[in-house]
Design an enzyme around this catalytic site. Structure first.
Site, PDB file in Angstrom:
ATOM      1  N   GLU A  12     -87.023  -7.512  -0.613  1.00 27.65           N
ATOM      2  CA  GLU A  12     -87.037  -6.943  -1.949  1.00 27.65           C
ATOM      3  C   GLU A  12     -88.554  -6.678  -2.216  1.00 27.65           C
ATOM      4  OE1 GLU A  12     -83.406  -9.068  -4.045  1.00 27.65           O
ATOM      5  OE2 GLU A  12     -84.949 -10.283  -3.671  1.00 27.65           O
ATOM      6  N   ASP A 199     -74.105  -4.344  -3.490  1.00 20.90           N
ATOM      7  CA  ASP A 199     -72.551  -4.638  -3.198  1.00 20.90           C
ATOM      8  C   ASP A 199     -71.709  -4.753  -4.484  1.00 20.90           C
ATOM      9  OD1 ASP A 199     -74.130  -7.350  -3.163  1.00 20.90           O
ATOM     10  OD2 ASP A 199     -72.061  -7.697  -4.089  1.00 20.90           O
TER      11      ASP A 199
HETATM   12  N1  SAH Z   1     -81.118 -13.790   2.264  1.00 22.99           N
HETATM   13  C1  SAH Z   1     -79.947 -14.627   2.477  1.00 22.99           C
HETATM   14  C2  SAH Z   1     -79.187 -15.023   1.322  1.00 22.99           C
HETATM   15  C3  SAH Z   1     -78.844 -13.879   0.295  1.00 22.99           C
HETATM   16  S1  SAH Z   1     -78.204 -14.616  -1.097  1.00 22.99           S
HETATM   17  C4  SAH Z   1     -79.249 -14.111   3.714  1.00 22.99           C
HETATM   18  O1  SAH Z   1     -78.771 -13.110   3.895  1.00 22.99           O
HETATM   19  O2  SAH Z   1     -78.916 -15.079   4.508  1.00 22.99           O
HETATM   20  C5  SAH Z   1     -78.006 -13.159  -2.002  1.00 22.99           C
HETATM   21  C6  SAH Z   1     -79.247 -12.726  -2.962  1.00 22.99           C
HETATM   22  O3  SAH Z   1     -79.002 -11.316  -3.381  1.00 22.99           O
HETATM   23  C7  SAH Z   1     -79.748 -13.311  -4.032  1.00 22.99           C
HETATM   24  O4  SAH Z   1     -81.110 -13.302  -4.580  1.00 22.99           O
HETATM   25  C8  SAH Z   1     -78.806 -12.785  -5.254  1.00 22.99           C
HETATM   26  O5  SAH Z   1     -79.548 -12.679  -6.359  1.00 22.99           O
HETATM   27  C9  SAH Z   1     -78.593 -11.351  -4.877  1.00 22.99           C
HETATM   28  N2  SAH Z   1     -77.126 -10.666  -4.678  1.00 22.99           N
HETATM   29  C10 SAH Z   1     -76.787  -9.764  -4.452  1.00 22.99           C
HETATM   30  N3  SAH Z   1     -75.278  -9.571  -4.233  1.00 22.99           N
HETATM   31  C11 SAH Z   1     -74.987 -10.676  -4.729  1.00 22.99           C
HETATM   32  C12 SAH Z   1     -73.429 -11.086  -5.032  1.00 22.99           C
HETATM   33  N4  SAH Z   1     -72.392 -10.419  -4.957  1.00 22.99           N
HETATM   34  N5  SAH Z   1     -73.428 -12.453  -5.570  1.00 22.99           N
HETATM   35  C13 SAH Z   1     -74.811 -13.117  -5.842  1.00 22.99           C
HETATM   36  N6  SAH Z   1     -76.065 -12.809  -5.586  1.00 22.99           N
HETATM   37  C14 SAH Z   1     -76.148 -11.614  -5.337  1.00 22.99           C
END
Ligand code: SAH
Length: 231
Positions: A12, A199
């Site tokens: 980000e 999303d």
């Molecule tokens: N980078 C890691 C985990 C991502 S967790 C991986 O992919 O393994 C998701 C991140 O995106 C968090 O920082 C949150 O703030 C954001 N986010 C985006 N969409 C989300 C959703 N549907 N629910 C919760 N957090 C979301």
């Protein structure tokens, strides 16, 4: 002026990091990282703060205590709760709540942290400024000033997303903003959260989120540079 720019994940922050003049880097725990930089006359601290409420509170506290910025801007991605929001649209958070806090059996409201608070506000002037900057920069996208719901859960269920929207009147969901605003409120610091929709927090969210993370994060570069050019 000293401006802090915080994200949860390195993806980000990357588009902004590419255009600033990096001076110094501090690693603090895993995964926190603090990068001192310059852009024109502005001193910057760029922070990868880590995912979730605790990481966000720790990194925001360290940013304030150690680097003492005048303004803090959180950027990142989020799931849409408001049905009018599509992938790539922007939410400028007027306030944020904790959707996973529940002490209702003891008489508190849903989302209320006992003896602490329930709704955490961003700085009104910054919200207005960034609404305008986002609209100037993203003519083909919706820019919504709204409420964010934060919790330590990746929400990928329409039922859960609907419950959070109805219970908290929230427009987008993610995992850091409420603890960021909470910390800023305690320190009396000015800040704002900007989130690009990655999303829809539904059954496809686990596919959409990694697909769109990098693409929607690109939008923050021009927004941040426009702001820094004006300050
Ligand atoms: N980078 C890691 C985990 C991502 S967790 C991986 O992919 O393994 C998701 C991140 O995106 C968090 O920082 C949150 O703030 C954001 N986010 C985006 N969409 C989300 C959703 N549907 N629910 C919760 N957090 C979301």
């Amino acid at each position: 002026m000293k401006v802090a720019i915080v994200s949860a994940m390195p993806e980000e922050l990357k588009p902004v990091l590419e255009v600033v003049n990096i001076k110094k880097e501090e690693k603090f725990g895993i995964p926190q990282k603090f990068i001192e930089a310059k852009y024109k006359d502005n001193d910057l601290v760029l922070c990868v703060g880590g995912i979730g409420k605790v990481n966000a509170a720790i990194s925001t506290t360290r940013l304030i205590e150690k680097y003492n910025p005048d303004v803090l801007i959180m950027i990142g991605v989020a799931g849409a709760l408001n049905p009018s929001l599509k992938i790539g649209d922007i939410v400028v958070a007027k306030d944020a709540v904790y959707h996973d806090v529940d002490v209702t059996p003891l008489g508190y409201k849903i989302g209320e942290v006992p003896e602490t608070g329930i709704i955490w506000k961003g700085d009104e002037d910054l919200v207005k400024d960034f609404e305008n900057i986002c609209k100037e920069n993203l003519k083909d996208k919706k820019v919504l000033v709204g409420r964010i719901a934060s919790g330590d859960q990746f929400v990928a269920s329409k039922d859960k997303a609907n419950w959070i929207r109805e219970t908290f009147q929230a427009d987008a969901i993610e995992m850091e903003s409420a603890s960021f605003y909470h910390t800023l409120n305690l320190y009396g610091k000015k800040g704002v959260v900007l989130r690009a929709i990655s999303d829809s927090a539904d059954e496809e969210a686990n596919i959409d989120f990694p697909t769109f993370l990098n693409e929607v994060s690109q939008k923050f570069r021009d927004i941040i540079l426009s702001y820094l050019d004006k300050t």
